[in-house]
Design a protein around this motif. Structure first.
Motif, mmCIF file in Angstrom:
data_model
loop_
_atom_site.group_PDB
_atom_site.id
_atom_site.type_symbol
_atom_site.label_atom_id
_atom_site.label_comp_id
_atom_site.label_asym_id
_atom_site.label_seq_id
_atom_site.Cartn_x
_atom_site.Cartn_y
_atom_site.Cartn_z
ATOM 1 N N LEU A 1 44.132 45.607 30.668
ATOM 2 C CA LEU A 1 44.582 44.904 32.012
ATOM 3 C C LEU A 1 44.561 46.085 32.998
ATOM 4 O O LEU A 1 44.196 45.901 34.278
ATOM 5 N N LEU A 2 44.988 47.097 32.781
ATOM 6 C CA LEU A 2 44.737 48.354 33.591
ATOM 7 C C LEU A 2 43.405 48.454 34.019
ATOM 8 O O LEU A 2 43.098 48.740 35.086
ATOM 9 N N ALA A 3 42.575 48.737 33.168
ATOM 10 C CA ALA A 3 40.943 48.811 33.573
ATOM 11 C C ALA A 3 40.509 47.584 34.449
ATOM 12 O O ALA A 3 40.001 48.063 35.362
ATOM 13 N N VAL A 4 40.821 46.569 33.938
ATOM 14 C CA VAL A 4 40.510 45.260 34.925
ATOM 15 C C VAL A 4 41.081 45.436 36.354
ATOM 16 O O VAL A 4 40.189 45.132 37.293
ATOM 17 N N SER A 5 42.229 45.739 36.317
ATOM 18 C CA SER A 5 42.777 45.987 37.754
ATOM 19 C C SER A 5 42.039 46.817 38.689
ATOM 20 O O SER A 5 41.918 46.962 39.518
ATOM 21 N N ALA A 6 41.889 48.161 37.868
ATOM 22 C CA ALA A 6 41.224 49.238 38.426
ATOM 23 C C ALA A 6 39.752 48.796 39.124
ATOM 24 O O ALA A 6 39.362 48.945 40.243
ATOM 25 N N VAL A 7 38.910 48.136 38.263
ATOM 26 C CA VAL A 7 37.931 47.639 38.503
ATOM 27 C C VAL A 7 37.634 46.562 39.533
ATOM 28 O O VAL A 7 36.894 46.454 40.456
ATOM 29 N N ALA A 8 38.745 45.583 39.557
ATOM 30 C CA ALA A 8 39.013 44.764 40.543
ATOM 31 C C ALA A 8 39.209 45.279 41.946
ATOM 32 O O ALA A 8 38.643 44.760 42.878
ATOM 33 N N GLN A 9 40.075 46.318 41.994
ATOM 34 C CA GLN A 9 40.369 47.051 43.322
ATOM 35 C C GLN A 9 39.100 47.604 43.547
ATOM 36 O O GLN A 9 38.665 47.500 45.042
ATOM 37 N N ALA A 10 38.309 48.293 42.823
ATOM 38 C CA ALA A 10 37.097 48.844 43.262
ATOM 39 C C ALA A 10 35.981 47.863 43.781
ATOM 40 O O ALA A 10 35.031 48.084 44.598
ATOM 41 N N ALA A 11 35.949 46.649 42.961
ATOM 42 C CA ALA A 11 35.114 45.724 43.363
ATOM 43 C C ALA A 11 35.192 45.266 44.537
ATOM 44 O O ALA A 11 34.395 44.354 45.257
ATOM 45 N N ASP A 12 36.457 45.213 45.204
ATOM 46 C CA ASP A 12 36.787 44.545 46.467
ATOM 47 C C ASP A 12 35.735 45.418 47.570
ATOM 48 O O ASP A 12 35.539 44.719 48.552
ATOM 49 N N ASP A 13 35.368 46.483 47.371
ATOM 50 C CA ASP A 13 34.624 47.143 48.219
ATOM 51 C C ASP A 13 33.113 47.287 48.068
ATOM 52 O O ASP A 13 32.376 47.849 48.591
ATOM 53 N N GLY A 14 32.847 46.433 46.947
ATOM 54 C CA GLY A 14 31.487 46.368 46.554
ATOM 55 C C GLY A 14 30.746 47.211 45.685
ATOM 56 O O GLY A 14 29.817 47.231 45.485
ATOM 57 N N ARG A 15 31.737 48.230 45.114
ATOM 58 C CA ARG A 15 31.216 49.282 44.339
ATOM 59 C C ARG A 15 30.720 48.891 43.089
ATOM 60 O O ARG A 15 29.784 49.276 42.579
ATOM 61 N N TYR A 16 31.253 47.748 42.420
ATOM 62 C CA TYR A 16 30.867 47.462 41.000
ATOM 63 C C TYR A 16 30.189 45.885 41.306
ATOM 64 O O TYR A 16 30.842 45.096 41.624
ATOM 65 N N GLU A 17 29.038 45.808 40.492
ATOM 66 C CA GLU A 17 28.481 44.395 40.409
ATOM 67 C C GLU A 17 28.231 43.831 38.903
ATOM 68 O O GLU A 17 27.879 44.851 38.244
ATOM 69 N N ALA A 18 28.765 42.653 38.708
ATOM 70 C CA ALA A 18 28.266 42.141 37.270
ATOM 71 C C ALA A 18 27.325 41.216 37.191
ATOM 72 O O ALA A 18 27.403 40.378 38.112
ATOM 73 N N PHE A 19 26.546 41.049 36.255
ATOM 74 C CA PHE A 19 25.716 40.047 36.468
ATOM 75 C C PHE A 19 25.575 39.444 34.864
ATOM 76 O O PHE A 19 25.460 40.290 34.004
ATOM 77 N N PRO A 20 25.706 38.112 34.474
ATOM 78 C CA PRO A 20 25.451 37.656 33.315
ATOM 79 C C PRO A 20 24.226 37.889 32.732
ATOM 80 O O PRO A 20 23.181 37.850 33.503
ATOM 81 N N LEU A 21 24.156 38.384 31.493
ATOM 82 C CA LEU A 21 23.012 38.397 30.556
ATOM 83 C C LEU A 21 22.513 37.051 30.021
ATOM 84 O O LEU A 21 23.198 36.365 29.368
ATOM 85 N N ALA A 22 21.333 36.567 30.621
ATOM 86 C CA ALA A 22 21.051 35.147 29.925
ATOM 87 C C ALA A 22 20.607 35.264 28.498
ATOM 88 O O ALA A 22 20.251 36.228 27.938
ATOM 89 N N GLY A 23 20.813 34.044 27.893
ATOM 90 C CA GLY A 23 20.164 33.954 26.625
ATOM 91 C C GLY A 23 21.274 34.157 25.594
ATOM 92 O O GLY A 23 20.924 34.270 24.232
ATOM 93 N N VAL A 24 22.330 34.469 26.162
ATOM 94 C CA VAL A 24 23.127 35.216 24.845
ATOM 95 C C VAL A 24 24.610 34.078 24.882
ATOM 96 O O VAL A 24 24.993 33.954 26.012
ATOM 97 N N LEU A 25 24.740 33.638 23.793
ATOM 98 C CA LEU A 25 25.826 32.513 23.689
ATOM 99 C C LEU A 25 26.966 33.187 23.249
ATOM 100 O O LEU A 25 26.966 34.303 22.412
ATOM 101 N N GLY A 26 28.183 32.921 23.820
ATOM 102 C CA GLY A 26 29.430 33.424 23.788
ATOM 103 C C GLY A 26 29.953 33.009 22.248
ATOM 104 O O GLY A 26 29.349 32.197 21.569
ATOM 105 N N SER A 27 30.989 33.916 21.734
ATOM 106 C CA SER A 27 31.411 33.544 20.482
ATOM 107 C C SER A 27 32.044 32.124 20.226
ATOM 108 O O SER A 27 31.984 31.399 19.241
ATOM 109 N N LYS A 28 32.398 31.489 21.413
ATOM 110 C CA LYS A 28 32.962 30.035 21.360
ATOM 111 C C LYS A 28 31.748 28.931 21.548
ATOM 112 O O LYS A 28 32.083 27.873 21.775
ATOM 113 N N GLY A 29 30.533 29.639 21.705
ATOM 114 C CA GLY A 29 29.473 28.762 21.967
ATOM 115 C C GLY A 29 29.252 27.941 23.450
ATOM 116 O O GLY A 29 28.501 27.403 23.891
ATOM 117 N N GLY A 30 30.171 28.621 24.356
ATOM 118 C CA GLY A 30 30.016 28.262 25.909
ATOM 119 C C GLY A 30 29.218 28.724 26.694
ATOM 120 O O GLY A 30 29.204 28.653 27.726
#
Length: 97
Positions: free
Chosen positions: A10-39
């Motif tokens: 939670l601390l890591a996510v909150s730090a990333v979320a704060q830094a993401a507000d200024d556009g520093r971090y970008e996340a892109f889903p990797l195609a073709g990989v199913l999650g553990s729940k099949g979703g």
């Protein structure tokens, strides 16, 4: 033990979320990989646009505990730092080992 990892996450996510507000971090889903729940989803490419660091986030990664045991869970895998380019669109070759 799980509570400690949840708090750290939670601390890591909150730090990333704060830094993401200024556009520093970008996340892109990797195609073709199913999650553990099949979703779908399950993995993402995360880029630090300021310093060039790269991570892969996986929701089902083999994790080694300090006692030597192993289990599957969510985690980040650091991929390294990208070299700087002199101009946008410049092709940077990967050094051969």
């Amino acid at each position: 033990m799980r509570t400690g990892w949840m708090v750290l996450g939670l601390l890591a996510v909150s730090a990333v979320a704060q830094a993401a507000d200024d556009g520093r971090y970008e996340a892109f889903p990797l195609a073709g990989v199913l999650g553990s729940k099949g979703g779908g989803g399950g993995r993402a490419f995360i880029l630090d646009t300021r310093d060039g660091h790269v991570w892969i986030w996986s929701e089902n990664e083999l994790i080694a505990a300090p006692d030597g045991s192993r289990h599957y869970g969510a985690g980040f895998i650091y991929q390294g730092k990208l070299p700087s380019a002199a101009q946008p669109g410049e092709f940077i070759e990967t050094p051969r080992k």
